[in-house]
Design an enzyme around this catalytic site. Structure first.
Site, PDB file in Angstrom:
ATOM      1  N   GLU A   1       0.668  -1.092   0.276  1.00 56.23           N
ATOM      2  CA  GLU A   1       0.035   0.240   0.192  1.00 56.23           C
ATOM      3  C   GLU A   1       1.359   1.532  -0.176  1.00 56.23           C
ATOM      4  O   GLU A   1       1.543   1.171   0.670  1.00 56.23           O
ATOM      5  CB  GLU A   1      -0.953  -0.106   1.143  1.00 56.23           C
TER       6      GLU A   1
ATOM      7  N   GLN B   1     -14.556   6.164   2.984  1.00 56.60           N
ATOM      8  CA  GLN B   1     -14.779   7.296   2.333  1.00 56.60           C
ATOM      9  C   GLN B   1     -16.297   7.539   2.518  1.00 56.60           C
ATOM     10  O   GLN B   1     -16.907   8.506   2.090  1.00 56.60           O
ATOM     11  CB  GLN B   1     -14.472   6.098   1.107  1.00 56.60           C
TER      12      GLN B   1
ATOM     13  N   CYS C   1     -20.611   2.526  -3.742  1.00 55.09           N
ATOM     14  CA  CYS C   1     -21.661   3.312  -3.111  1.00 55.09           C
ATOM     15  C   CYS C   1     -22.664   4.298  -4.156  1.00 55.09           C
ATOM     16  O   CYS C   1     -22.185   5.530  -4.788  1.00 55.09           O
ATOM     17  CB  CYS C   1     -20.987   4.553  -2.201  1.00 55.09           C
TER      18      CYS C   1
ATOM     19  N   ASP D   1     -13.882  -3.490  -3.941  1.00 53.81           N
ATOM     20  CA  ASP D   1     -14.467  -2.506  -5.036  1.00 53.81           C
ATOM     21  C   ASP D   1     -13.116  -3.149  -6.944  1.00 53.81           C
ATOM     22  O   ASP D   1     -14.391  -3.080  -7.421  1.00 53.81           O
ATOM     23  CB  ASP D   1     -14.237  -1.268  -5.320  1.00 53.81           C
TER      24      ASP D   1
ATOM     25  N   LYS E   1     -21.244  -1.973  -4.574  1.00 50.34           N
ATOM     26  CA  LYS E   1     -18.873  -1.587  -4.198  1.00 50.34           C
ATOM     27  C   LYS E   1     -19.931  -0.575  -3.490  1.00 50.34           C
ATOM     28  O   LYS E   1     -19.537   0.600  -3.036  1.00 50.34           O
ATOM     29  CB  LYS E   1     -18.868  -1.481  -5.713  1.00 50.34           C
ATOM     30  N   THR E   2     -19.473  -1.074  -2.082  1.00 49.54           N
ATOM     31  CA  THR E   2     -19.835  -0.347  -0.367  1.00 49.54           C
ATOM     32  C   THR E   2     -18.917  -1.113   0.218  1.00 49.54           C
ATOM     33  O   THR E   2     -18.112  -1.797   0.266  1.00 49.54           O
ATOM     34  CB  THR E   2     -21.386  -0.022  -0.339  1.00 49.54           C
TER      35      THR E   2
ATOM     36  N   ALA F   1     -19.578  -1.096   3.179  1.00 52.74           N
ATOM     37  CA  ALA F   1     -21.153  -2.920   3.855  1.00 52.74           C
ATOM     38  C   ALA F   1     -19.975  -3.851   3.553  1.00 52.74           C
ATOM     39  O   ALA F   1     -20.165  -5.911   3.840  1.00 52.74           O
ATOM     40  CB  ALA F   1     -21.962  -1.777   4.286  1.00 52.74           C
TER      41      ALA F   1
ATOM     42  N   CYS G   1     -26.762   0.292   1.211  1.00 51.69           N
ATOM     43  CA  CYS G   1     -26.560   2.150   1.218  1.00 51.69           C
ATOM     44  C   CYS G   1     -27.429   2.669   2.384  1.00 51.69           C
ATOM     45  O   CYS G   1     -28.767   2.535   2.061  1.00 51.69           O
ATOM     46  CB  CYS G   1     -26.763   2.528   0.116  1.00 51.69           C
TER      47      CYS G   1
END
Length: 425
Positions: free
Chosen positions: A50, A58, A176, A312, A320-321, A323, A355
């Site tokens: 990373e 986010q 999202c 994602d 794509k969240t 959660a 969402c």
């Protein structure tokens, strides 16, 4: 090496370049998966590749843009979140050699693995909209999809007394998918409370054909669209922004042809087109759509059984969240540990995503669903009916979920997301 308790500093390839498990990406998915792995086996050698020094919450940026959260609330130092037993390789992944079980990095390292987990996130393609990069942050052009611009959204909404406000949503997939309209609802709620909503022409331009992909939530959302007198434009894709002239150009479907229209604005909230990261799309791991090619239930690569992907960047057709990543992380953790022992996957993923649609200040429609739009509520309907606006759901978004993220998900505490074992009821 670690220098202060659980604070993790980066290592170099000379210290170690061979690991049981390598995770590409130190965002929500990567750190949560690493924490879930160490929860089960503290003896594995694990590296996280990373490049960023900063980690962002986010989902909080919508709330920053809505004047609810402070900007600092959504960021922390990456080194304080990397699990203490993990090795942090502070560079970017460049490509993969799955036959040799290697990750090649941007600074020339070759990191070998027995099991690979790929979760570098999604690419926000700001350059795909003509004039947008130059316009962002000035002349009323903003986006909650960028950390530094969410406060500008807040100030624009606060200061706009009349005029035209445009909100855009690009073609799917995006992370999202509710966030583009969340920005609109929160803005309208504030203008309504200020008594000026009737002075503002609100337009929502959506490249898709429907307001929300799961029909059960649309009736309640439409009530707010009508309440705020927001004009919906479907199959309308933003292609250019002229910040100085304050005009936006859209391509709209008109039967079998595409027409271009220009709309003037006083403020515009833009969501950029999104795609798989370039190094994923050009790699041997990519599916036809550019994302990491995985089985949607086990999240294991379709060709390479010792590679997994989540978040994602994976090809699974879930929303794509954050959660979704929270639910996927324990599944990938147990399946990766099984692969480390040359065993088949032991857990499956049902496509869960959530969402929280912020339809007004203090109320949320809590959309929770899985594959094929199946509703997957976490709470009984007498407590939270996800298809209706709820103050309790707002409390969940505003107060409960941030500490669940920082102190639960990223620490391997799998509250309400224990992995479902294949074959279990």
């Amino acid at each position: 090496m670690a220098s202060d308790g659980n604070i993790r500093g980066p290592v170099t390839a000379s210290e170690q370049s061979n690991f049981d498990i390598v995770i590409v990406g130190g965002g929500s998915a990567g750190i949560a998966t690493a924490a879930s792995i160490f929860k089960r086996n503290q003896n594995v050698t694990l590296a996280i590749i990373e490049p960023s020094d900063v980690h962002y919450y986010q989902p909080g940026w919508t709330m920053v843009g809505g004047g609810v959260f402070s900007l600092d609330f959504t960021r922390r130092e990456e080194r304080r979140l990397i699990p203490s037993r993990a090795k942090w390789i502070k560079t970017a992944a460049k490509t993969f050699d799955p036959e040799s079980q290697l990750v090649l990095t941007a600074d020339g390292q070759k990191i070998s693995y027995d099991v690979l987990i790929v979760c570098p996130g999604i690419k926000l393609d700001w350059d795909a909209i003509e004039g947008l990069p130059e316009a962002l942050g000035t002349n009323g052009v903003t986006s909650n999809y960028r950390y530094d611009l969410a406060p500008y959204t807040n100030s624009l909404v606060r200061d706009l007394g009349k005029g035209r406000a445009l909100f855009t949503q690009p073609p799917m997939p995006i992370k999202c998918a509710g966030a583009p309209q969340k920005a609109m609802y929160l803005s309208c709620s504030r203008w309504e409370k200020a008594g000026i909503l009737q002075k503002i022409d609100v337009q929502f331009h959506n490249a898709g054909e429907v307001l929300f992909g799961v029909q059960d939530y649309v009736p309640a959302l439409m009530e707010y669209v009508e309440r705020y007198d927001a004009h919906l434009n479907f199959q309308s894709t933003l292609v250019a922004v002229d910040g100085d002239a304050k005009t936006a150009t859209f391509e709209q479907k008109d039967g079998d042809r595409i027409k271009r229209i220009q709309e003037a604005f006083d403020m515009i909230h833009v969501v950029p087109p999104q795609s798989a990261p370039d190094f994923i799309r050009s790699s041997p791991l990519a599916a036809e759509n550019g994302f990491v090619d995985v089985d949607q239930t086990t999240l294991r690569h379709r060709t390479y059984p010792n590679i997994f992907s989540l978040g994602d960047a994976c090809s699974a057709p879930n929303a794509k969240t954050m959660a979704a990543a929270r639910k996927q992380a324990p599944v990938v953790a147990v399946n990766a540990l099984a692969a480390l022992e040359s065993k088949p996957p032991v857990a499956d993923y049902d496509g869960y995503g959530s969402c929280p649609l912020t339809v007004e200040s203090g109320k949320i429609i809590l959309a929770e669903f899985g594959y094929d739009g199946k509703l997957l509520p976490s709470f009984p309907t007498w407590l939270i009916n996800g298809t209706r606006p709820s103050r309790l759901a707002w409390l969940l978004k505003d107060t409960i979920l941030p500490p669940v993220y920082w102190h639960g998900m990223l620490k391997g505490r799998e509250w309400m997301v224990k992995p479902h074992h294949i074959g279990a009821n």
